[in-house]
Design a protein around this motif. Structure first.
Motif, short mmCIF file in Angstrom:
data_model
loop_
_atom_site.label_atom_id
_atom_site.label_comp_id
_atom_site.label_asym_id
_atom_site.label_seq_id
_atom_site.Cartn_x
_atom_site.Cartn_y
_atom_site.Cartn_z
N THR A 69 0.79 -1.10 -0.24
CA THR A 69 0.19 -0.03 0.12
C THR A 69 0.86 1.18 -0.05
OG1 THR A 69 -1.61 -1.23 1.47
CG2 THR A 69 -1.91 1.16 1.23
N ARG A 106 -2.97 -2.14 -2.73
CA ARG A 106 -4.45 -1.51 -2.20
C ARG A 106 -4.28 0.10 -2.81
NH1 ARG A 106 -6.45 -1.10 2.18
NH2 ARG A 106 -8.54 -1.85 2.07
N GLY A 107 -5.21 0.44 -3.02
CA GLY A 107 -5.14 2.02 -3.43
C GLY A 107 -5.63 2.78 -1.82
N HIS A 108 -4.62 3.82 -1.68
CA HIS A 108 -5.00 4.46 -0.45
C HIS A 108 -4.70 5.64 -0.55
CE1 HIS A 108 -5.12 4.75 4.12
NE2 HIS A 108 -4.00 5.62 3.75
N THR A 109 -5.55 6.52 -0.33
CA THR A 109 -6.77 6.85 -0.15
C THR A 109 -7.88 7.96 -0.94
OG1 THR A 109 -8.68 6.71 1.62
CG2 THR A 109 -6.77 7.99 2.02
N LEU A 110 -9.07 7.52 -1.39
CA LEU A 110 -9.57 8.82 -2.21
C LEU A 110 -10.19 9.74 -1.30
CD1 LEU A 110 -11.15 5.96 -4.54
CD2 LEU A 110 -9.31 7.68 -5.28
N ALA A 140 -9.42 7.20 -9.68
CA ALA A 140 -9.72 5.67 -9.69
C ALA A 140 -9.68 5.16 -11.11
CB ALA A 140 -10.96 5.35 -9.07
N TYR A 143 -5.86 4.42 -12.26
CA TYR A 143 -5.31 3.27 -11.45
C TYR A 143 -6.30 2.11 -11.74
CZ TYR A 143 -1.71 5.93 -9.43
OH TYR A 143 -0.70 6.72 -9.12
N TRP A 150 -9.87 -0.16 -3.22
CA TRP A 150 -9.49 1.14 -2.68
C TRP A 150 -9.96 1.29 -1.28
CZ3 TRP A 150 -6.66 5.02 -4.15
CH2 TRP A 150 -6.35 5.32 -5.63
N VAL A 152 -11.85 3.63 -0.22
CA VAL A 152 -12.64 5.06 -0.96
C VAL A 152 -12.70 6.03 0.06
CG1 VAL A 152 -14.79 5.67 -2.16
CG2 VAL A 152 -13.90 3.30 -2.50
N ALA A 184 -16.77 5.92 -7.13
CA ALA A 184 -15.48 4.86 -7.39
C ALA A 184 -16.09 3.62 -8.12
CB ALA A 184 -15.05 4.66 -5.93
N ALA A 191 -12.41 -2.85 -8.71
CA ALA A 191 -11.74 -2.84 -7.53
C ALA A 191 -12.83 -3.06 -6.47
CB ALA A 191 -11.25 -1.33 -7.29
#
Ligand code: XIL
Length: 481
Positions: A69, A106-110, A140, A143, A150, A152, A184, A191
């Motif tokens: 992450t 892991r996408g962090h963070t919107l 989003a 990626y 995510w 989110v 998202a 995701a």
């Protein structure tokens, strides 16, 4: 010719057996391999500055971790520092590293109240929703296919379970959460969409708030796939109450759950006793996730103290990760993770004390573990368990504590046959209860009286509460009658 062939065969045999030896040495399973055997990942956060440290990246990408992450580089201030001007360089660098080393991202963070560029806070409230939707859509979309999940929305709650104010909450109320999730989903339908928070790891007011939010989102048809439990723990505050049960109740809603930012800090300096307590915490978290089928993985918030956020954030605290600042594994914490994942530690290191492994394997109900009560009472001078009075015993402990508040828990035990109980204590430092569950209470000045609810009059019973404190938070002597 024949001799040459035999020579080649001998060489081949030699080469094969060397390879076999190397393989055998490397066969000690990595943390990620142990997790993968249970259908989960084991990962570490990372950050861009660290990627130029080759000793560091050798371990990060060396097989221990199957997931990463970005600690900072996908946050709003990094990706959209000025309105509608997007920058993906740093986030992309981490994705590239991950792809080269077989790690999921892991996408962090919107959407988060923190690390927001100033322009978001300066927007008129009428423009916040459009800005938020645009941010989510752009990031989003960029990626898509590169992150499997995510965060989110990050940290939507205060510690008492009320919604945290933020530019988003101020503009849209709690409806910003549903809007963010829907936006998202439209941008990246593949995701897994998470809400992520801290101090929700165990049962309590804040995790109840998360639970109710998620149920309400589901009832409205809002896309939500998972809940992230940050797992920023501290040995001086006790282990979260019933973590496995807490994860399970979210999983039972049909959601994935994940431990997203695990670290276990301590008041410095490190010593063998603190290391042993820390090891029980790591072991308990890992076992809690391992026991819940829908717990998809565990991420430590970087793997080494060299790059931990803890000392910069919590003054005087640190040593929170399983590798020290010299990138050396700490046998206590590391082995506790290995055993928690079902691995076997060959020759127990002397620094894994018998008490550490005993309490580590003691129970999946951490609130009952001796280590949790030991560490909670260690933070105050008074002992919490007086001799039994009136046939029942109350054990008071602090399970979490932050700057102005704390969460307490009292366990009531008694010989068979009792159908009611009353617990009393007197606070020494002006503490005030703000909320209590699992009992009915009155507080008059320092004196607190808690009686059972109709449904838990027969011990063993547990009640929990939130309270304010300042200065000192001594553990009172709780009496049961
Ligand atoms: C932290 C980073 O690790 C630090 O480098 C940064 O200065 C502050 O943020 N909860 C979260 C993470 O969701 O994004 C935070 O990361 C730690 C707490």
């Amino acid at each position: 010719m024949r001799r040459a062939l035999i020579g080649a065969a001998v060489l081949l045999v030699a080469a094969v057996s060397t390879a076999a030896m190397v393989r055998a040495e490397a066969a000690t399973p990595t943390l990620n391999a142990l997790a993968a055997a249970k259908g989960k990942y084991f990962g570490s956060a990372t950050d861009n500055g660290e990627l130029s440290d080759t000793a560091y990246t050798a371990i990060l990408g060396g097989g221990e971790f199957g997931q990463t992450t970005p600690g900072n580089s996908m946050k709003w201030d990094a990706t959209e520092p000025n309105r509608n001007s997007f920058s993906y360089t740093r986030g992309d660098a981490i994705v590239t590293f991950a792809q080269q080393h077989n790690m999921k991202v892991r996408g962090h963070t919107l959407v988060w109240h923190s690390q927001l560029p100033g322009w978001v806070g300066s927007l008129p409230t009428t423009e916040v929703q459009a800005a938020m939707e645009n941010h989510i859509t752009q990031v989003a979309t960029h990626y898509r296919g590169k992150v499997f999940a995510w965060d989110v929305v990050n940290e939507p709650f205060n510690d008492d379970g009320t919604f945290r104010t933020s530019p988003f909450y101020n503009a849209m109320g709690s409806a910003y959460i549903a809007d963010a999730l829907r936006t998202a989903r439209a941008a990246d339908p593949d995701a897994k969409l998470y809400i992520n928070d801290y101090n929700t790891d165990g049962l309590g007011a804040k995790s109840d708030a998360m639970f109710n939010l998620v149920k309400s989102l589901q009832s409205q048809g809002v896309p939500i796939d998972g809940v992230g439990f940050q797992g920023h723990l501290a040995i001086q505050y006790g282990f979260p109450s019933q973590m496995q049960q807490n994860l399970q109740r979210f999983a039972d809603l049909g959601l994935d759950v994940a431990i997203t930012e695990l670290d276990v800090r301590m008041v410095l300096p490190r010593d063998a006793t603190k290391d042993a307590t820390q090891a029980t915490y790591y072991n308990n978290v890992v076992k809690a996730c391992a026991a819940v089928t829908r717990c998809v993985g565990i991420t430590i918030w970087d793997y080494t103290d060299k790059y931990s956020w803890v000392p910069n954030t919590f003054s005087g605290q640190g040593a929170a990760l399983p590798w020290d600042e010299n990138l050396q594994k700490k046998p206590t914490a590391y082995n506790a993770i290995v055993t928690g994942l079902g691995g076997v530690v060959d020759s127990p290191s002397p620094s894994v004390s018998p008490s550490a492994s005993r309490s580590a394997s003691a129970s999946a109900s951490p609130s009952a573990s001796p280590s949790a009560s030991r560490s909670a009472s260690a933070s105050a001078s008074a002992s919490s368990s007086p001799p039994p009075a009136g046939g029942c015993t109350a054990t008071y402990k602090i399970v979490n504590q932050w700057d102005t508040g704390f969460q307490g828990e009292v366990n009531v035990t008694a010989p068979a046959g009792r159908t009611s109980w009353t617990v009393t204590w007197s606070f020494a430092n002006g503490q005030t209860i703000t909320q209590l569950w699992g009992g009915t209470y009155t507080q008059s000045g320092a004196s607190v009286t808690v009686k059972n609810e109709t449904w838990n009059g027969t011990p063993p019973a547990t009640f929990g509460f939130l309270a304010n404190w300042s200065g000192t938070n001594a553990i009172p002597t709780a009496r049961c009658s």
